[in-house]
Design an enzyme around this catalytic site. Structure first.
Site, short mmCIF file in Angstrom:
data_model
loop_
_atom_site.label_atom_id
_atom_site.label_comp_id
_atom_site.label_asym_id
_atom_site.label_seq_id
_atom_site.Cartn_x
_atom_site.Cartn_y
_atom_site.Cartn_z
N TYR A 1 0.83 -1.21 0.00
CA TYR A 1 0.00 0.00 0.00
C TYR A 1 0.87 1.27 0.00
CZ TYR A 1 -3.75 3.15 1.67
OH TYR A 1 -4.66 4.17 1.80
N LYS B 1 1.03 4.23 -2.83
CA LYS B 1 0.69 5.62 -2.50
C LYS B 1 1.88 6.56 -2.69
CE LYS B 1 -3.65 4.92 -1.51
NZ LYS B 1 -4.69 5.49 -2.37
P1 NAP Z 1 -13.39 2.64 1.22
O1 NAP Z 1 -14.42 3.17 2.15
O2 NAP Z 1 -12.89 1.25 1.40
O3 NAP Z 1 -13.94 2.83 -0.28
C1 NAP Z 1 -13.16 2.40 -1.36
C2 NAP Z 1 -13.79 2.90 -2.63
O4 NAP Z 1 -12.95 2.45 -3.72
C3 NAP Z 1 -15.16 2.32 -2.86
O5 NAP Z 1 -15.97 3.30 -3.45
C4 NAP Z 1 -14.90 1.18 -3.83
O6 NAP Z 1 -15.98 0.97 -4.71
C5 NAP Z 1 -13.74 1.71 -4.64
N1 NAP Z 1 -12.96 0.65 -5.25
C6 NAP Z 1 -12.12 -0.21 -4.65
N2 NAP Z 1 -11.60 -1.07 -5.55
C7 NAP Z 1 -12.14 -0.73 -6.75
C8 NAP Z 1 -12.00 -1.23 -8.06
N3 NAP Z 1 -11.18 -2.27 -8.34
N4 NAP Z 1 -12.69 -0.64 -9.07
C9 NAP Z 1 -13.50 0.41 -8.82
N5 NAP Z 1 -13.69 0.93 -7.58
C10 NAP Z 1 -13.01 0.37 -6.57
O7 NAP Z 1 -12.08 3.55 1.20
P2 NAP Z 1 -11.81 5.04 1.74
O8 NAP Z 1 -11.32 4.93 3.13
O9 NAP Z 1 -12.94 5.92 1.41
O10 NAP Z 1 -10.54 5.40 0.84
C11 NAP Z 1 -10.62 6.15 -0.36
C12 NAP Z 1 -9.21 6.48 -0.81
O11 NAP Z 1 -8.53 7.19 0.22
C13 NAP Z 1 -8.36 5.24 -1.09
O12 NAP Z 1 -7.51 5.49 -2.19
C14 NAP Z 1 -7.55 5.10 0.17
O13 NAP Z 1 -6.33 4.42 -0.06
C15 NAP Z 1 -7.33 6.54 0.55
N6 NAP Z 1 -7.02 6.75 1.96
C16 NAP Z 1 -7.87 6.33 2.94
C17 NAP Z 1 -7.52 6.55 4.26
C18 NAP Z 1 -8.40 6.13 5.40
O14 NAP Z 1 -7.93 6.21 6.55
N7 NAP Z 1 -9.61 5.71 5.15
C19 NAP Z 1 -6.33 7.18 4.57
C20 NAP Z 1 -5.50 7.60 3.55
C21 NAP Z 1 -5.85 7.39 2.24
P3 NAP Z 1 -16.96 -0.33 -4.65
O15 NAP Z 1 -18.24 0.18 -4.09
O16 NAP Z 1 -17.06 -0.74 -6.07
O17 NAP Z 1 -16.30 -1.35 -3.75
#
Ligand code: NAP
Length: 246
Positions: free
Chosen positions: A154, A158
């Site tokens: 990961y 990133k």
């Molecule tokens: P999340 O709640 O797990 O949601 C992930 C999203 O990505 C969902 O809408 C999912 O869509 C989509 N997705 C995953 N794999 C996919 C694929 N193969 N094709 C199309 N869509 C896909 O994640 P989140 O926490 O909101 O994170 C969003 C972004 O922020 C990510 O890039 C994550 O790495 C980054 N981030 C998150 C955090 C944190 O603490 N949460 C921190 C830093 C960065 P589906 O409905 O189709 O599954």
């Protein structure tokens, strides 16, 4: 407040968490939002935006399907005549200590978090360069900046996004396309929800602002970078992490 009136925005991973908040806030500022996720998963986001008086349409997109991603971007440009904002947000984790990490854990995370961004950005640049205007915003992570045990795959994806966007910013600045990164800290979403409460409390204790971030904290930074006010900002990493890493 409606600084994005007339803009067309594509947001991947818009079904929940950070992407859903980004879609809502962009639409709240006047953009037409194409909310992408797998299957019909972005339907709820689109309905909620419509209920709030905004404009959005759902898009079924598996981001690791490169042909589908290119076709999706071309379809938006054809249907709406433009693409102004791309938010590459879809992402996954497959956490494991290095000695136990499977090759598929590495490949899946790089394909979803990094290669998909490459494909989408390449496709989005065509209409943006034609328009002589565009905003690309990639969602990285504090983990890409500081590293994290159990997340070598990961963190690599990133950190890769940061180098990728900085390079792209230098290539397309002359066409008035900006390319920036938002690097969230720990944010309360499904992605972090799998972690137990004690670990989450440990995270909060290390954050100077004393709490995890919210999806809206991240979305506000994205909206700023998408706005006209940010037209002289490119190649930057905007950390939205409560001060946990500076
Ligand atoms: P999340 O709640 O797990 O949601 C992930 C999203 O990505 C969902 O809408 C999912 O869509 C989509 N997705 C995953 N794999 C996919 C694929 N193969 N094709 C199309 N869509 C896909 O994640 P989140 O926490 O909101 O994170 C969003 C972004 O922020 C990510 O890039 C994550 O790495 C980054 N981030 C998150 C955090 C944190 O603490 N949460 C921190 C830093 C960065 P589906 O409905 O189709 O599954």
């Amino acid at each position: 407040m409606n600084s994005l009136d007339g803009k067309v925005a594509l947001v991947t991973g818009a079904s929940r968490g950070i992407g859903r908040a980004i879609a809502h806030q962009l639409a709240g500022r006047g953009a037409l939002v194409i909310a992408a996720a797998r299957g019909d998963n972005a339907r709820g986001t689109v309905d909620a935006i419509a209920a709030a008086g905004g404009r959005a349409e759902p898009l079924t997109l598996e981001v690791t399907d490169a042909d589908a991603a290119v076709a999706a971007v071309q379809g938006i440009a054809t249907r709406h005549g433009r693409l102004d904002i791309l938010v590459s947000n879809a992402g996954i984790t497959r956490d494991q200590l290095m000695l136990r990490m499977k090759r598929s854990d590495w490949d899946d995370v790089i394909a979803t978090n990094l290669t998909a961004a490459f494909v989408l950005c390449q496709a989005a640049l065509k209409p943006m360069i034609r328009q002589r205007a565009g905003r690309i915003i990639a969602i990285s992570s504090v983990v890409g900046q500081m590293g994290n045990a159990g997340q070598a795959n990961y963190a690599a994806s990133k950190a890769g996004l940061i180098g990728f966007c900085k390079s792209l910013a230098r290539e397309v600045g002359s066409r008035q396309v900006t390319v920036n990164v938002v690097a969230p800290g720990f944010v309360a979403t499904d992605m972090t929800g799998a972690v137990d409460a004690a670990t989450q409390a440990g995270w909060a204790a290390q954050i100077p602002l004393g709490r995890l971030g919210t999806p809206d904290d991240i979305a506000a930074a994205v909206c700023f970078l998408a706005s006209d006010e940010a037209s002289y900002i490119t190649g930057q990493v905007l950390a939205v992490n409560g001060g946990m890493y500076t």
